[in-house]
Design a protein around this motif. Structure first.
Motif, PDB file in Angstrom:
ATOM      1  N   ALA B 145       0.835  -1.206   0.000  1.00  0.00           N
ATOM      2  CA  ALA B 145       0.000   0.000   0.000  1.00  0.00           C
ATOM      3  C   ALA B 145       0.868   1.255   0.000  1.00  0.00           C
ATOM      4  CB  ALA B 145      -0.919  -0.015   1.214  1.00  0.00           C
ATOM      5  N   ALA B 146       1.974   1.207   0.760  1.00  0.00           N
ATOM      6  CA  ALA B 146       2.870   2.366   0.832  1.00  0.00           C
ATOM      7  C   ALA B 146       3.510   2.629  -0.526  1.00  0.00           C
ATOM      8  CB  ALA B 146       3.943   2.121   1.891  1.00  0.00           C
ATOM      9  N   LYS B 147       3.885   1.539  -1.208  1.00  0.00           N
ATOM     10  CA  LYS B 147       4.499   1.678  -2.539  1.00  0.00           C
ATOM     11  C   LYS B 147       3.514   2.310  -3.515  1.00  0.00           C
ATOM     12  CE  LYS B 147       7.914  -1.992  -3.196  1.00  0.00           C
ATOM     13  NZ  LYS B 147       8.052  -3.324  -3.771  1.00  0.00           N
ATOM     14  N   LEU B 148       2.279   1.844  -3.485  1.00  0.00           N
ATOM     15  CA  LEU B 148       1.254   2.383  -4.391  1.00  0.00           C
ATOM     16  C   LEU B 148       0.965   3.839  -4.050  1.00  0.00           C
ATOM     17  CD1 LEU B 148      -1.341  -0.511  -4.704  1.00  0.00           C
ATOM     18  CD2 LEU B 148       0.645  -0.030  -6.107  1.00  0.00           C
ATOM     19  N   TYR B 149       0.921   4.115  -2.745  1.00  0.00           N
ATOM     20  CA  TYR B 149       0.608   5.473  -2.325  1.00  0.00           C
ATOM     21  C   TYR B 149       1.660   6.456  -2.838  1.00  0.00           C
ATOM     22  CZ  TYR B 149      -0.371   9.590   0.368  1.00  0.00           C
ATOM     23  OH  TYR B 149      -0.645  10.885   0.717  1.00  0.00           O
ATOM     24  N   GLU B 150       2.907   6.025  -2.801  1.00  0.00           N
ATOM     25  CA  GLU B 150       4.000   6.879  -3.278  1.00  0.00           C
ATOM     26  C   GLU B 150       3.734   7.328  -4.722  1.00  0.00           C
ATOM     27  OE1 GLU B 150       6.408   8.325  -2.011  1.00  0.00           O
ATOM     28  OE2 GLU B 150       7.923   8.699  -3.568  1.00  0.00           O
ATOM     29  N   LEU B 151       3.261   6.385  -5.562  1.00  0.00           N
ATOM     30  CA  LEU B 151       3.011   6.722  -6.966  1.00  0.00           C
ATOM     31  C   LEU B 151       1.661   7.432  -7.152  1.00  0.00           C
ATOM     32  CD1 LEU B 151       4.310   3.495  -8.711  1.00  0.00           C
ATOM     33  CD2 LEU B 151       5.573   5.469  -7.904  1.00  0.00           C
ATOM     34  N   GLU B 152       0.766   7.244  -6.210  1.00  0.00           N
ATOM     35  CA  GLU B 152      -0.554   7.890  -6.279  1.00  0.00           C
ATOM     36  C   GLU B 152      -0.475   9.378  -5.971  1.00  0.00           C
ATOM     37  OE1 GLU B 152      -4.251   6.647  -6.219  1.00  0.00           O
ATOM     38  OE2 GLU B 152      -3.211   5.557  -7.778  1.00  0.00           O
ATOM     39  N   ARG B 153       0.692   9.831  -5.503  1.00  0.00           N
ATOM     40  CA  ARG B 153       0.820  11.241  -5.120  1.00  0.00           C
ATOM     41  C   ARG B 153       0.766  12.194  -6.310  1.00  0.00           C
ATOM     42  NH1 ARG B 153       5.063  13.242  -3.084  1.00  0.00           N
ATOM     43  NH2 ARG B 153       6.541  11.641  -3.694  1.00  0.00           N
ATOM     44  N   CYS B 154       0.827  11.639  -7.519  1.00  0.00           N
ATOM     45  CA  CYS B 154       0.801  12.474  -8.732  1.00  0.00           C
ATOM     46  C   CYS B 154      -0.471  13.328  -8.752  1.00  0.00           C
ATOM     47  CB  CYS B 154       0.850  11.585  -9.971  1.00  0.00           C
ATOM     48  SG  CYS B 154       0.620  12.475 -11.520  1.00  0.00           S
ATOM     49  N   VAL B 155      -0.306  14.649  -9.021  1.00  0.00           N
ATOM     50  CA  VAL B 155      -1.460  15.539  -9.033  1.00  0.00           C
ATOM     51  C   VAL B 155      -1.873  15.909 -10.463  1.00  0.00           C
ATOM     52  CG1 VAL B 155      -1.050  16.470  -6.733  1.00  0.00           C
ATOM     53  CG2 VAL B 155       0.002  17.592  -8.706  1.00  0.00           C
ATOM     54  N   GLU B 156      -1.243  15.240 -11.452  1.00  0.00           N
ATOM     55  CA  GLU B 156      -1.597  15.465 -12.866  1.00  0.00           C
ATOM     56  C   GLU B 156      -1.482  16.933 -13.254  1.00  0.00           C
ATOM     57  OE1 GLU B 156      -5.268  13.627 -13.921  1.00  0.00           O
ATOM     58  OE2 GLU B 156      -4.664  11.653 -13.180  1.00  0.00           O
ATOM     59  N   CYS B 157      -0.417  17.591 -12.803  1.00  0.00           N
ATOM     60  CA  CYS B 157      -0.254  19.015 -13.090  1.00  0.00           C
ATOM     61  C   CYS B 157       0.239  19.255 -14.520  1.00  0.00           C
ATOM     62  CB  CYS B 157       0.719  19.645 -12.096  1.00  0.00           C
ATOM     63  SG  CYS B 157       2.364  18.927 -12.133  1.00  0.00           S
ATOM     64  N   GLY B 158       0.894  18.217 -15.115  1.00  0.00           N
ATOM     65  CA  GLY B 158       1.359  18.352 -16.491  1.00  0.00           C
ATOM     66  C   GLY B 158       2.786  18.858 -16.618  1.00  0.00           C
TER      67      GLY B 158
END
Lengths: 240, 243
Positions: B145-158
């Motif tokens: 879950a921690a590994k996935l969360y790290e990559l989920e931090r993307c805010v799609e700012c571009g």
């Protein structure tokens, strides 16, 4: 997962993954590493002239298999065959690296526009790799073909080539181009495949190597010119 | 804190909806305030000097990813950029390149992100028999879950898309954001897609094998996501997928 539905969805993008995409990337990296490492060795071998004619003679004698020849000088055929091998590796590398060239005018303009708008060092480094790569298309084969047709190397033989056959001009242009291209390339291949996490350190090593290799290359080129000026034609090969 | 400075903003202005309008740089001056960000300055400019100035924002806290723009040559979030960072008190603002321009500093990153998600199928593909709303979901190991969360931090700012010269030269390239999201599902044990499936999506010139490792994504990502390691991981994974 339904691969067919993916395909229909993707028709306007690159086609389904082909094993050749991975192979091309691997070939580019492997041939690049081979050529980069060869360059590191090559420049040190030829720079042994800085330690004197005798030192260079022994390096050539060793690399050309002097201990197996009856004369003790070695076989220029070894250089010839090795040059053919390097030519093939260069051709392979160029073939797959061509995928990266901004071959269309629109791509070139996009790259230049990006470089003028975005301040990013590694992108600029890649630009110089691109420029030097293009230069190498024309300069590297000239050098390699010379070594295939006239593979004789030695303190006097090489000096004759550099000074009397005017190869110094080729070498003066080839040296910075190949060193910049290869050292940025080795740095890039390491970060590309995740071989190291210490990117800043690696970048420093690449910079130091560029300055160091161009320095020993230029100094040895000057040495060959100085030796060549002292020689009268036809030259007699150096024997210690 | 440099207080009382006069900041000079050079701002790209162009409204594609306005017939006859041409792209131009417009100069604005504003008094600097303590703790001022580029985002605050832009709001003050719009409020007090030019109500027609277009730029995007929602959260003003680096979470929504809306206010990304090119600030003095670096693509980043306006709300996380302090004006005190610029000793010359001169700030040039350009819209993110590589996206459809809505007007001035506002670009349509949403359209791009949506198309990317549909194209790469960026959602969980669970096993068919696992979807049972009458059953409690299987727990996930905290490490995963921690590994996935790290990559989920993307805010799609571009920002990664704009910082990538490869993307600018090759319009169909998925960019770091696409690969980051693919890596996220590749790591997810609930996702049924195999390495081969992912290869057919990013194992080409538009994906990992088109990436030239220029690392504009790594160096500019405002969320400091590990793009370099992640793309290298995917590349190694994909390089051995179909052999």
């Amino acid at each position: 997962m339904n691969v067919k539905s993916l395909q229909s969805h993707h028709t306007h993008y690159a086609s389904l993954g082909s094993p050749w995409s991975a192979k091309a990337d691997k070939v580019q990296s492997i041939t690049g590493i081979l050529l980069g490492c060869f360059l590191l060795a090559h420049l040190h071998f030829e720079s042994s002239i800085l330690l004197g004619k005798k030192a260079f003679y022994h390096v050539v004698q060793f690399l050309e298999g002097g201990m197996f020849s009856s004369t003790g000088h070695g076989f220029p055929m070894v250089t010839k065959l090795f040059s053919i091998f390097i030519l093939i590796v260069v051709m392979l590398h160029a073939l797959v690296a061509l995928r990266r060239f901004p071959a269309q005018l629109g791509q070139w303009r996009a790259l230049r526009r990006h470089m003028s708008g975005i301040n990013h060092k590694d992108s600029h480094a890649w630009f110089w790799q691109l420029v030097t790569g293009f230069i190498l298309f024309f300069l590297a084969p000239v050098h390699i073909f010379t070594m295939i047709t006239n593979p004789e190397i030695g303190p006097h033989l090489s000096a004759e080539r550099v000074y009397h056959a005017n190869a110094w001009l080729l070498y003066a242009l080839l040296l910075p181009a190949v060193v910049i291209h290869a050292m940025i390339g080795l740095y890039r291949v390491a970060v590309k495949w995740g071989l190291t996490a210490n990117r800043a350190g690696l970048r420093k090593v690449a910079k130091v190597l560029i300055v160091y290799l161009i320095s020993i290359g230029l100094l040895s080129l000057i040495s060959y010119i100085l030796i060549g000026r002292e020689l009268s034609l036809p030259i007699t090969p150096f024997v210690p | 804190m440099s207080q009382g400075r006069t900041l000079t903003f050079n701002i790209f202005r162009y409204d594609p909806q306005e017939p006859g309008d041409k792209p131009k740089m417009v100069k604005y001056q504003i008094e600097e305030a303590p703790g001022m960000t580029v985002f605050i300055a832009l709001n003050m400019l719009r409020e007090k000097q030019d109500p027609s100035l277009q730029f995007d924002f929602v959260c003003r806290a680096g979470i929504c990813g809306s206010c990304a723009m090119v600030i003095n040559g670096f693509p980043t979030l306006a709300c996380r950029t302090l004006t005190s960072k610029y000793p010359k008190a001169e700030i040039t603002l350009m819209p993110l390149p590589g996206f459809e321009l809505i007007g001035d500093l506002s670009v349509n990153t949403g359209k791009f992100m949506r198309e990317l998600a549909e194209r790469l199928k960026l959602w969980l593909h669970p096993k068919a028999d696992e979807v049972d709303i009458h059953r409690i979901e299987a727990p996930m190991a905290p490490e995963e879950a921690a590994k996935l969360y790290e990559l989920e931090r993307c805010v799609e700012c571009g920002v990664c898309v704009s910082a990538c010269a490869t993307k600018q030269m090759r319009d169909t390239f998925v960019g770091a954001v696409g690969m980051m999201k693919i890596a996220r599902f590749e790591l997810d044990s609930r996702d049924t897609r195999s390495v081969e499936d992912f290869y057919h999506v990013i194992g080409n010139q538009d994906g990992v094998f088109g990436c030239m490792t220029l690392l504009g994504c790594q160096d500019n990502c405002p969320k400091d996501l590990p793009h370099m390691q992640q793309i290298a991981y995917l590349r190694r994974k994909m390089a051995t997928a179909l052999v």
